[in-house]
Motif scaffolding. Structure first.
Motif, mmCIF file in Angstrom:
data_model
loop_
_atom_site.group_PDB
_atom_site.id
_atom_site.type_symbol
_atom_site.label_atom_id
_atom_site.label_comp_id
_atom_site.label_asym_id
_atom_site.label_seq_id
_atom_site.Cartn_x
_atom_site.Cartn_y
_atom_site.Cartn_z
ATOM 1 N N VAL A 187 -0.139 4.355 -22.076
ATOM 2 C CA VAL A 187 -1.597 4.513 -22.069
ATOM 3 C C VAL A 187 -2.036 5.229 -20.787
ATOM 4 C CG1 VAL A 187 -3.783 3.250 -21.924
ATOM 5 C CG2 VAL A 187 -2.055 2.547 -23.583
ATOM 6 N N LYS A 188 -1.467 4.817 -19.673
ATOM 7 C CA LYS A 188 -1.833 5.407 -18.384
ATOM 8 C C LYS A 188 -1.483 6.903 -18.365
ATOM 9 C CE LYS A 188 -1.216 4.376 -13.440
ATOM 10 N NZ LYS A 188 -0.439 5.460 -12.840
ATOM 11 N N ALA A 189 -0.286 7.223 -18.850
ATOM 12 C CA ALA A 189 0.143 8.631 -18.854
ATOM 13 C C ALA A 189 -0.786 9.476 -19.717
ATOM 14 C CB ALA A 189 1.580 8.728 -19.356
ATOM 15 N N LEU A 190 -1.161 8.954 -20.880
ATOM 16 C CA LEU A 190 -2.027 9.716 -21.791
ATOM 17 C C LEU A 190 -3.418 9.905 -21.183
ATOM 18 C CD1 LEU A 190 -1.030 8.051 -25.201
ATOM 19 C CD2 LEU A 190 -0.269 10.258 -24.330
ATOM 20 N N ARG A 191 -3.955 8.835 -20.603
ATOM 21 C CA ARG A 191 -5.299 8.944 -20.005
ATOM 22 C C ARG A 191 -5.269 9.895 -18.814
ATOM 23 N NH1 ARG A 191 -7.055 3.137 -21.405
ATOM 24 N NH2 ARG A 191 -8.033 3.586 -23.420
ATOM 25 N N GLU A 192 -4.217 9.837 -18.049
ATOM 26 C CA GLU A 192 -4.137 10.726 -16.878
ATOM 27 C C GLU A 192 -4.033 12.189 -17.287
ATOM 28 O OE1 GLU A 192 -2.338 7.711 -13.486
ATOM 29 O OE2 GLU A 192 -1.003 9.203 -14.373
ATOM 30 N N GLU A 193 -3.542 12.406 -18.496
ATOM 31 C CA GLU A 193 -3.448 13.790 -18.975
ATOM 32 C C GLU A 193 -4.802 14.266 -19.496
ATOM 33 O OE1 GLU A 193 -0.165 15.060 -18.559
ATOM 34 O OE2 GLU A 193 -1.217 16.953 -18.714
ATOM 35 N N GLY A 194 -5.799 13.391 -19.504
ATOM 36 C CA GLY A 194 -7.147 13.771 -19.919
ATOM 37 C C GLY A 194 -7.430 13.487 -21.385
ATOM 38 N N LEU A 195 -6.661 12.600 -21.983
ATOM 39 C CA LEU A 195 -6.843 12.311 -23.404
ATOM 40 C C LEU A 195 -7.769 11.122 -23.634
ATOM 41 C CD1 LEU A 195 -3.127 12.806 -24.280
ATOM 42 C CD2 LEU A 195 -4.957 13.933 -25.556
ATOM 43 N N GLU A 196 -8.461 11.172 -24.784
ATOM 44 C CA GLU A 196 -9.231 10.011 -25.241
ATOM 45 C C GLU A 196 -8.266 9.132 -26.031
ATOM 46 O OE1 GLU A 196 -12.809 11.003 -27.455
ATOM 47 O OE2 GLU A 196 -12.636 9.117 -28.559
ATOM 48 N N VAL A 197 -8.055 7.916 -25.555
ATOM 49 C CA VAL A 197 -7.040 7.036 -26.147
ATOM 50 C C VAL A 197 -7.707 5.811 -26.770
ATOM 51 C CG1 VAL A 197 -4.973 5.660 -25.682
ATOM 52 C CG2 VAL A 197 -5.379 7.773 -24.402
ATOM 53 N N HIS A 198 -7.368 5.532 -28.005
ATOM 54 C CA HIS A 198 -7.847 4.319 -28.684
ATOM 55 C C HIS A 198 -6.651 3.442 -28.999
ATOM 56 C CE1 HIS A 198 -11.885 5.998 -29.343
ATOM 57 N NE2 HIS A 198 -11.236 7.138 -29.421
ATOM 58 N N GLU A 199 -6.769 2.166 -28.705
ATOM 59 C CA GLU A 199 -5.678 1.231 -28.972
ATOM 60 C C GLU A 199 -5.994 0.486 -30.263
ATOM 61 O OE1 GLU A 199 -3.875 -0.754 -25.656
ATOM 62 O OE2 GLU A 199 -5.304 0.177 -24.289
ATOM 63 N N TYR A 200 -5.172 0.678 -31.305
ATOM 64 C CA TYR A 200 -5.446 0.127 -32.628
ATOM 65 C C TYR A 200 -4.774 -1.236 -32.802
ATOM 66 C CZ TYR A 200 -6.365 0.276 -37.669
ATOM 67 O OH TYR A 200 -6.816 0.015 -38.941
ATOM 68 N N ARG A 201 -5.608 -2.202 -33.155
ATOM 69 C CA ARG A 201 -5.117 -3.564 -33.429
ATOM 70 C C ARG A 201 -4.091 -4.014 -32.386
ATOM 71 N NH1 ARG A 201 -5.010 -4.449 -39.933
ATOM 72 N NH2 ARG A 201 -6.916 -3.277 -40.374
ATOM 73 N N ASP A 202 -2.980 -4.652 -32.876
ATOM 74 C CA ASP A 202 -1.960 -5.170 -31.959
ATOM 75 C C ASP A 202 -0.823 -4.156 -31.782
ATOM 76 O OD1 ASP A 202 -0.962 -5.305 -34.497
ATOM 77 O OD2 ASP A 202 0.104 -7.195 -34.215
ATOM 78 N N TRP A 203 -1.198 -2.877 -31.634
ATOM 79 C CA TRP A 203 -0.176 -1.819 -31.582
ATOM 80 C C TRP A 203 0.880 -2.092 -30.505
ATOM 81 C CZ3 TRP A 203 1.303 1.564 -27.657
ATOM 82 C CH2 TRP A 203 0.564 1.458 -26.464
ATOM 83 N N ARG A 204 0.485 -2.812 -29.435
ATOM 84 C CA ARG A 204 1.425 -3.020 -28.322
ATOM 85 C C ARG A 204 2.642 -3.845 -28.734
ATOM 86 N NH1 ARG A 204 -0.988 -2.648 -22.632
ATOM 87 N NH2 ARG A 204 -2.789 -1.312 -22.921
#
Ligand SMILES: [Zn+2]
Length: 293
Positions: free
Chosen positions: A11-28
């Motif tokens: 998540v951190k890597a994607l956000r740092e790349e400037g992306l809009e990130v949505h976490e769906y349900r219990d994806w983790r």
């Protein structure tokens, strides 16, 4: 060869790349790790969904279907360029592919033709499904292609890989055509260019929807002389709960009728004595669900 990124690191890597990130349900904690190994990871694989519509595509990739249980990838890239994370761990996206291709990806060398299906790809590749019908006509908006570029670069950066670690499903498994509508060679050039610079981000976390209830203003708020729409809204909720001690109103001025009505609400919740003195506390306030004024 690399250990898979943790959910938090991804998540951190994607956000740092400037992306809009949505976490769906219990994806983790959603994965197929009980069916086989996950990792070492060696690359990123891009797919198209053969679906349209973001929410149904995200749900399908999370859940899968009877013949192919989910997660069907790690993230879904929608047409507006947002990423929806649906799986963390082994996912059903790559199937059996060509071991020569895997060796080329590991060595970051020129890809051979994929003419064998002898190697478990779900173990070795992050998978991203892009919302597209895959009919050669459905357009690929630039925002979506930019997101593919960023997702790939973010993961390459995190692992210290270059653009040759990113392949399309069609380059992995004989008979596959996805992604259809742009060339992976062109996408790799974009990724290489991005990796030559710094990440765009970070982006702020997706904003929380505004609270629909009035937050507790503190016990000191409720005193004689207070005039506020919040008092009226509270009074209406007390009436709705059958706790009215009003002769007139409720209105915006804090009155003895408000206090008595609120005390009735506290008693209804099971409070007694000092805890039912009619001065709102945060727990009873939360339960009253006073609409935002
Ligand atoms: Zn695919």
């Amino acid at each position: 060869m690399a250990t898979p990124l943790t959910a938090a690191r991804l998540v951190k890597a994607l956000r740092e790349e400037g992306l809009e990130v949505h976490e769906y349900r219990d994806w983790r904690s959603h994965n197929r790790n009980h069916k086989g190994p996950w990792g070492p990871v060696n690359g990123v694989m891009i797919h198209h969904t053969v679906t349209k519509g973001t929410s149904s595509s995200v749900e399908l990739c999370y859940r899968g279907h009877s013949a192919l249980p989910g997660p069907l990838c790690h993230g879904v890239i929608d047409k507006a360029g947002a990423v929806h994370l649906v799986g963390n761990g082994r996912a059903n996206h790559a199937g059996l592919g060509d071991g020569d291709v895997l060796r080329a990806v590991i060595g970051e060398k020129k890809l051979p033709k994929d003419n064998e299906a002898d190697t478990d790809g779900n173990r070795h590749f992050y998978g991203f499904e892009c919302v597209n019908l895959g009919d050669g006509k459905d357009p690929w908006p630039e925002a979506q292609k930019l997101a593919i570029e960023k997702v790939s670069a973010a993961i390459c950066r995190a692992h210290g890989w270059n653009e040759k670690s990113v392949i399309g499903h069609l380059e992995w498994q004989p008979g596959k055509i996805d992604p259809r509508g742009f060339a992976m060679s062109t996408m790799r050039k974009r990724i290489a260019k991005r990796l030559g610079g710094k990440p765009d981000g970070p982006t702020a976390p997706a904003p929380k929807p505004p609270a629909s209830h009035e937050p507790f203003p503190g016990a000191a708020f409720f005193r004689e002389g207070r005039n506020s729409k919040i008092i009226t809204a509270m009074g209406k909720r007390l009436v709705a709960q059958g706790c009215s001690r009003y002769q007139v109103g409720p209105g915006p001025n804090w009155t003895e009728a408000d206090r008595k009505s609120y005390a009735a609400w506290q008693r209804k919740l099971g409070y007694s004595g000092k805890d039912a003195d009619g001065i709102p506390g945060s727990a009873s306030w939360k339960k009253l669900k006073v609409p935002k004024v």
